[in-house]
Motif scaffolding. Structure first.
Motif, PDB file in Angstrom:
ATOM      1  N   ARG A  21      52.482  18.208 -65.043  1.00  0.00           N
ATOM      2  CA  ARG A  21      53.350  18.244 -66.223  1.00  0.00           C
ATOM      3  C   ARG A  21      52.629  18.990 -67.336  1.00  0.00           C
ATOM      4  O   ARG A  21      51.577  18.538 -67.812  1.00  0.00           O
ATOM      5  CB  ARG A  21      53.685  16.823 -66.663  1.00  0.00           C
ATOM      6  CG  ARG A  21      54.527  16.086 -65.620  1.00  0.00           C
ATOM      7  CD  ARG A  21      54.824  14.651 -65.962  1.00  0.00           C
ATOM      8  NE  ARG A  21      55.247  14.485 -67.339  1.00  0.00           N
ATOM      9  CZ  ARG A  21      55.029  13.382 -68.036  1.00  0.00           C
ATOM     10  NH1 ARG A  21      54.421  12.354 -67.489  1.00  0.00           N
ATOM     11  NH2 ARG A  21      55.432  13.294 -69.277  1.00  0.00           N
ATOM     12  N   PRO A  22      53.146  20.141 -67.760  1.00  0.00           N
ATOM     13  CA  PRO A  22      52.461  20.944 -68.777  1.00  0.00           C
ATOM     14  C   PRO A  22      52.136  20.185 -70.054  1.00  0.00           C
ATOM     15  O   PRO A  22      51.096  20.422 -70.664  1.00  0.00           O
ATOM     16  CB  PRO A  22      53.440  22.091 -69.053  1.00  0.00           C
ATOM     17  CG  PRO A  22      54.254  22.199 -67.810  1.00  0.00           C
ATOM     18  CD  PRO A  22      54.363  20.792 -67.274  1.00  0.00           C
ATOM     19  N   GLU A  23      53.003  19.274 -70.452  1.00  0.00           N
ATOM     20  CA  GLU A  23      52.740  18.549 -71.704  1.00  0.00           C
ATOM     21  C   GLU A  23      51.482  17.688 -71.608  1.00  0.00           C
ATOM     22  O   GLU A  23      50.759  17.520 -72.589  1.00  0.00           O
ATOM     23  CB  GLU A  23      53.953  17.711 -72.139  1.00  0.00           C
ATOM     24  CG  GLU A  23      54.424  16.685 -71.141  1.00  0.00           C
ATOM     25  CD  GLU A  23      55.401  17.205 -70.089  1.00  0.00           C
ATOM     26  OE1 GLU A  23      55.945  16.358 -69.361  1.00  0.00           O
ATOM     27  OE2 GLU A  23      55.616  18.415 -69.979  1.00  0.00           O
ATOM     28  N   VAL A  24      51.170  17.163 -70.422  1.00  0.00           N
ATOM     29  CA  VAL A  24      49.953  16.375 -70.235  1.00  0.00           C
ATOM     30  C   VAL A  24      48.730  17.278 -70.345  1.00  0.00           C
ATOM     31  O   VAL A  24      47.735  16.933 -70.987  1.00  0.00           O
ATOM     32  CB  VAL A  24      49.984  15.639 -68.871  1.00  0.00           C
ATOM     33  CG1 VAL A  24      48.661  14.965 -68.573  1.00  0.00           C
ATOM     34  CG2 VAL A  24      51.119  14.619 -68.844  1.00  0.00           C
TER      35      VAL A  24
ATOM     36  N   GLN B 234      44.404  19.796 -76.379  1.00  0.00           N
ATOM     37  CA  GLN B 234      44.379  19.472 -77.807  1.00  0.00           C
ATOM     38  C   GLN B 234      43.554  18.214 -78.083  1.00  0.00           C
ATOM     39  O   GLN B 234      43.630  17.647 -79.169  1.00  0.00           O
ATOM     40  CB  GLN B 234      45.810  19.293 -78.310  1.00  0.00           C
ATOM     41  CG  GLN B 234      46.629  20.556 -78.216  1.00  0.00           C
ATOM     42  CD  GLN B 234      48.108  20.319 -78.477  1.00  0.00           C
ATOM     43  OE1 GLN B 234      48.519  19.233 -78.875  1.00  0.00           O
ATOM     44  NE2 GLN B 234      48.912  21.335 -78.251  1.00  0.00           N
TER      45      GLN B 234
ATOM     46  N   SER C  84      50.849  28.185 -71.418  1.00  0.00           N
ATOM     47  CA  SER C  84      51.851  27.573 -70.534  1.00  0.00           C
ATOM     48  C   SER C  84      51.559  26.103 -70.259  1.00  0.00           C
ATOM     49  O   SER C  84      52.456  25.353 -69.889  1.00  0.00           O
ATOM     50  CB  SER C  84      51.924  28.325 -69.205  1.00  0.00           C
ATOM     51  OG  SER C  84      50.728  28.154 -68.472  1.00  0.00           O
ATOM     52  N   GLY C  85      50.297  25.699 -70.395  1.00  0.00           N
ATOM     53  CA  GLY C  85      49.925  24.317 -70.110  1.00  0.00           C
ATOM     54  C   GLY C  85      49.807  24.029 -68.630  1.00  0.00           C
ATOM     55  O   GLY C  85      49.809  22.867 -68.220  1.00  0.00           O
TER      56      GLY C  85
ATOM     57  N   ASN D   7      60.253  20.202 -62.515  1.00  0.00           N
ATOM     58  CA  ASN D   7      60.124  21.064 -63.689  1.00  0.00           C
ATOM     59  C   ASN D   7      60.558  22.487 -63.324  1.00  0.00           C
ATOM     60  O   ASN D   7      59.750  23.331 -62.979  1.00  0.00           O
ATOM     61  CB  ASN D   7      58.678  21.059 -64.184  1.00  0.00           C
ATOM     62  CG  ASN D   7      58.498  21.864 -65.444  1.00  0.00           C
ATOM     63  OD1 ASN D   7      59.442  22.401 -65.999  1.00  0.00           O
ATOM     64  ND2 ASN D   7      57.263  21.950 -65.895  1.00  0.00           N
TER      65      ASN D   7
ATOM     66  N   HIS E  36      50.062  13.099 -62.863  1.00  0.00           N
ATOM     67  CA  HIS E  36      50.829  13.716 -63.949  1.00  0.00           C
ATOM     68  C   HIS E  36      50.216  15.028 -64.438  1.00  0.00           C
ATOM     69  O   HIS E  36      50.570  15.516 -65.506  1.00  0.00           O
ATOM     70  CB  HIS E  36      51.016  12.763 -65.135  1.00  0.00           C
ATOM     71  CG  HIS E  36      51.759  11.525 -64.784  1.00  0.00           C
ATOM     72  ND1 HIS E  36      53.117  11.508 -64.579  1.00  0.00           N
ATOM     73  CD2 HIS E  36      51.327  10.252 -64.568  1.00  0.00           C
ATOM     74  CE1 HIS E  36      53.488  10.279 -64.260  1.00  0.00           C
ATOM     75  NE2 HIS E  36      52.426   9.497 -64.238  1.00  0.00           N
TER      76      HIS E  36
ATOM     77  N   LEU F 162      48.596  20.177 -71.915  1.00  0.00           N
ATOM     78  CA  LEU F 162      48.480  20.616 -73.302  1.00  0.00           C
ATOM     79  C   LEU F 162      47.884  19.516 -74.183  1.00  0.00           C
ATOM     80  O   LEU F 162      47.104  19.805 -75.091  1.00  0.00           O
ATOM     81  CB  LEU F 162      49.841  21.073 -73.834  1.00  0.00           C
ATOM     82  CG  LEU F 162      50.351  22.391 -73.236  1.00  0.00           C
ATOM     83  CD1 LEU F 162      51.794  22.643 -73.660  1.00  0.00           C
ATOM     84  CD2 LEU F 162      49.465  23.548 -73.616  1.00  0.00           C
ATOM     85  N   ASP F 163      48.219  18.261 -73.908  1.00  0.00           N
ATOM     86  CA  ASP F 163      47.594  17.152 -74.644  1.00  0.00           C
ATOM     87  C   ASP F 163      46.086  17.124 -74.404  1.00  0.00           C
ATOM     88  O   ASP F 163      45.305  16.861 -75.317  1.00  0.00           O
ATOM     89  CB  ASP F 163      48.212  15.808 -74.240  1.00  0.00           C
ATOM     90  CG  ASP F 163      49.574  15.578 -74.855  1.00  0.00           C
ATOM     91  OD1 ASP F 163      49.954  16.327 -75.784  1.00  0.00           O
ATOM     92  OD2 ASP F 163      50.273  14.651 -74.391  1.00  0.00           O
TER      93      ASP F 163
ATOM     94  N   SER G 116      54.328  21.335 -60.045  1.00  0.00           N
ATOM     95  CA  SER G 116      55.263  21.038 -61.121  1.00  0.00           C
ATOM     96  C   SER G 116      56.709  21.254 -60.671  1.00  0.00           C
ATOM     97  O   SER G 116      57.614  20.536 -61.102  1.00  0.00           O
ATOM     98  CB  SER G 116      54.941  21.912 -62.336  1.00  0.00           C
ATOM     99  OG  SER G 116      55.719  21.549 -63.434  1.00  0.00           O
TER     100      SER G 116
END
Length: 154
Positions: free
Chosen positions: A32-35, A41, A104-105, A119, A29, A37-38, A114
């Motif tokens: 996936r940019p959201e992963v 953070q 962009s992550g 995506n 995973h 970015l998590d 991706s």
């Protein structure tokens, strides 16, 4: 050694390596940019394990390959470290890369993976990477041309 002198399996093995890399990014995973970015953070530390796994495999291969093989099988070049000087360009380029990664992550390798996981909006990031690389090439060629003109004038 030129491209024509390489072992015939060189390019197919590069393709296989890229497929394995892309599959691994998709499976973990990390495409996936959201992963990502998590991770940036401090909410998901899965990326640490993916990077650590890659670093372990690379370290083992870099340690064992010269001892077991003597020379690379596909390129016939000597095993050697290729060090790049740590200068202001590395710091500036790394900082710009880091900002782009944070915004962009996704980094370039994972951006292509991706696409493979569906995506399509990542095409904006890929377009930005291409435009940024092209702009850097233009700037670098102008700097090099200016340096050559200054040197020849002396």
């Amino acid at each position: 050694m030129s491209d024509t002198e390489r072992h015939p399996l060189f390019m197919p093995l590069i393709l296989v390596g890229g497929l394995i890399f892309g599959f691994g990014l998709g499976f973990s995973h990390m495409a996936r940019p959201e992963v990502v970015l998590d991770f940036l953070q401090f909410e998901d530390f899965g990326l640490v394990f993916v990077m650590f796994g890659g670093a372990i495999v690379t370290g083992i291969v870099y340690f064992l390959a010269p001892r077991l093989l003597g020379e690379p099988l596909l390129t016939k070049r000597r095993f050697e470290r290729r060090l790049k000087p740590f200068d202001k360009n590395v710091i500036i380029g790394g900082s710009i890369f880091g900002v782009g990664w944070g915004l962009s992550g996704i980094c370039p390798g994972a951006a292509y993976a991706s696409l493979g996981v569906g995506n399509v909006t990542i095409l904006w990031a890929l377009a930005g990477m291409f435009v940024g690389a092209y702009a850097q090439g233009l700037v670098r060629s102008r700097i090099d041309a200016g340096d050559a003109a200054t040197t020849s004038a002396d």
